[in-house]
Motif scaffolding. Structure first.
Motif, PDB file in Angstrom:
ATOM      1  N   ARG A  72      47.680  44.757  45.190  1.00 51.93           N
ATOM      2  CA  ARG A  72      47.157  43.392  45.233  1.00 51.93           C
ATOM      3  C   ARG A  72      46.501  43.033  43.903  1.00 51.93           C
ATOM      4  O   ARG A  72      46.549  41.872  43.467  1.00 51.93           O
ATOM      5  CB  ARG A  72      46.141  43.252  46.372  1.00 51.93           C
ATOM      6  CG  ARG A  72      46.722  43.285  47.783  1.00 51.93           C
ATOM      7  CD  ARG A  72      47.572  42.072  48.100  1.00 51.93           C
ATOM      8  NE  ARG A  72      46.877  40.836  47.791  1.00 51.93           N
ATOM      9  CZ  ARG A  72      45.919  40.288  48.546  1.00 51.93           C
ATOM     10  NH1 ARG A  72      45.571  40.868  49.697  1.00 51.93           N
ATOM     11  NH2 ARG A  72      45.324  39.168  48.200  1.00 51.93           N
ATOM     12  N   GLY A 115      52.346  41.028  46.463  1.00 47.92           N
ATOM     13  CA  GLY A 115      51.928  42.419  46.332  1.00 47.92           C
ATOM     14  C   GLY A 115      52.782  43.350  47.169  1.00 47.92           C
ATOM     15  O   GLY A 115      53.091  44.473  46.758  1.00 47.92           O
ATOM     16  N   SER A 167      49.452  42.604  41.138  1.00 49.11           N
ATOM     17  CA  SER A 167      50.275  41.417  41.389  1.00 49.11           C
ATOM     18  C   SER A 167      49.474  40.132  41.195  1.00 49.11           C
ATOM     19  O   SER A 167      50.008  39.130  40.701  1.00 49.11           O
ATOM     20  CB  SER A 167      50.881  41.468  42.798  1.00 49.11           C
ATOM     21  OG  SER A 167      49.876  41.546  43.790  1.00 49.11           O
TER      22      SER A 167
END
Length: 312
Positions: free
Chosen positions: A297, A131, A300
């Protein structure tokens, strides 16, 4: 195919993951039914906000289902770990595991018959690093040649940043007066150093300020993390160690004075303890990309789920 550390993943894998994550963020509607109803189990020993939300919401947005298991409410703590992982593998298509100890995670992965993602352990945090790479690419338009300075306790996040940097050409300078014992990985550090992509600043040097100022001035990104792991911050049995660390680390706080005049981006994997490793002022500074980092986050991790399920 698992994601326990970034070490076995190739440079091509990492660059593709970053590109795919950015594409998924831009065109989320294209992936609404991408996993065809498959199931993700989140098996967590540790508390979580970002990793849990990214997993539960991410698999749902891809057309799948999430099942959250708090370790303490299962028989995992009572039964043979390998047996329980084999049982869990029969129920779900992929497992996101957040364990306290890396050794237990490796043992659990060896018994699993479905892909396992390391959602954080005491040695690595690869989903965070992926991320972070996405966020750096998004804001700087490049990865290769980026200079990142990590200031704080050398921990699992720091290790995964080093591993990620070694794959994509990010130079990581670590300023760490303290190292979490579980995070020691000399093989990783030596490999990155040999590539010229990892170095440390000697914090035992008297009057370190000029050297630290120089590193920050040369850095595109300054990154920090909590000085005390979340599971220990309010633990009475860790109180003495907590106070020792806070006192030792105080000169390395990210604050306005330290970063005055510097144009570097500011990163923190969160959650942050305002007034300790970073001031609230810098969390919300115009140079901060912390909340983009946090949002990424989700995107990803969705990319990680897609890749591992495709290889399953």
């Amino acid at each position: 195919m698992h994601l326990i550390t970034l070490n076995p993943w190739s440079e091509t894998d990492i660059f593709q993951m970053v590109e795919e994550s950015l594409n998924l963020k831009k065109y989320p509607e294209k992936y609404r039914h991408a996993v065809g109803g498959k199931s993700l189990c989140l098996l967590f020993q540790k508390t979580s906000t970002r990793t849990r939300c990214a997993g539960e919401i991410g698999i749902t947005q891809l057309g799948g289902h999430a099942h959250y298991l708090d370790w303490r409410t299962t028989n995992f703590a009572l039964a043979d770990l390998g047996d329980e992982m084999r049982v869990l593998s029969a129920y779900v298509d992929i497992i996101l595991a957040r364990f306290l100890k890396h050794t237990e995670l490796v043992e659990a992965t060896a018994a699993a018959t479905v892909p396992v993602i390391n959602g954080c352990c005491d040695k690595y945090h690869p989903t965070q690093a992926l991320g972070d790479l996405m966020t750096i690419q998004e804001h700087l338009g490049r990865l290769e040649g980026v200079k990142l300075c990590f200031i704080g306790v050398h921990n699992n996040v720091c290790n995964s940043l080093i591993a990620a940097g070694m794959k994509v050409g990010i130079e990581v300078t670590v300023v760490a007066p303290e190292i979490n014992p579980a995070a020691v990985d000399k093989e990783l550090w030596d490999a990155a150093a040999q590539k010229g992509l990892y170095k440390t600043l000697d914090t035992d040097t008297p009057n370190i300020s000029p050297a630290l100022e120089k590193v920050i001035a040369e850095s595109d990104i300054v990154y920090t993390d909590t000085w005390v792991d979340m599971e220990f911050f309010t633990d009475p049995s860790f109180a003495e160690e907590r106070e020792r660390r806070l006192k030792k680390m105080a000169p390395y706080q990210l604050n306005a004075e330290l970063l005055e005049g510097h144009a570097c981006k500011i990163m923190h994997c969160l959650p942050a303890h305002h007034g300790y490793e970073i001031t609230g002022e810098l969390v919300n500074d115009e140079r901060s990309i912390i909340f983009d980092q946090s949002e990424n986050r989700l995107h990803s991790l969705k990319t990680i789920l897609l890749r591992l399920l495709a290889h399953a």
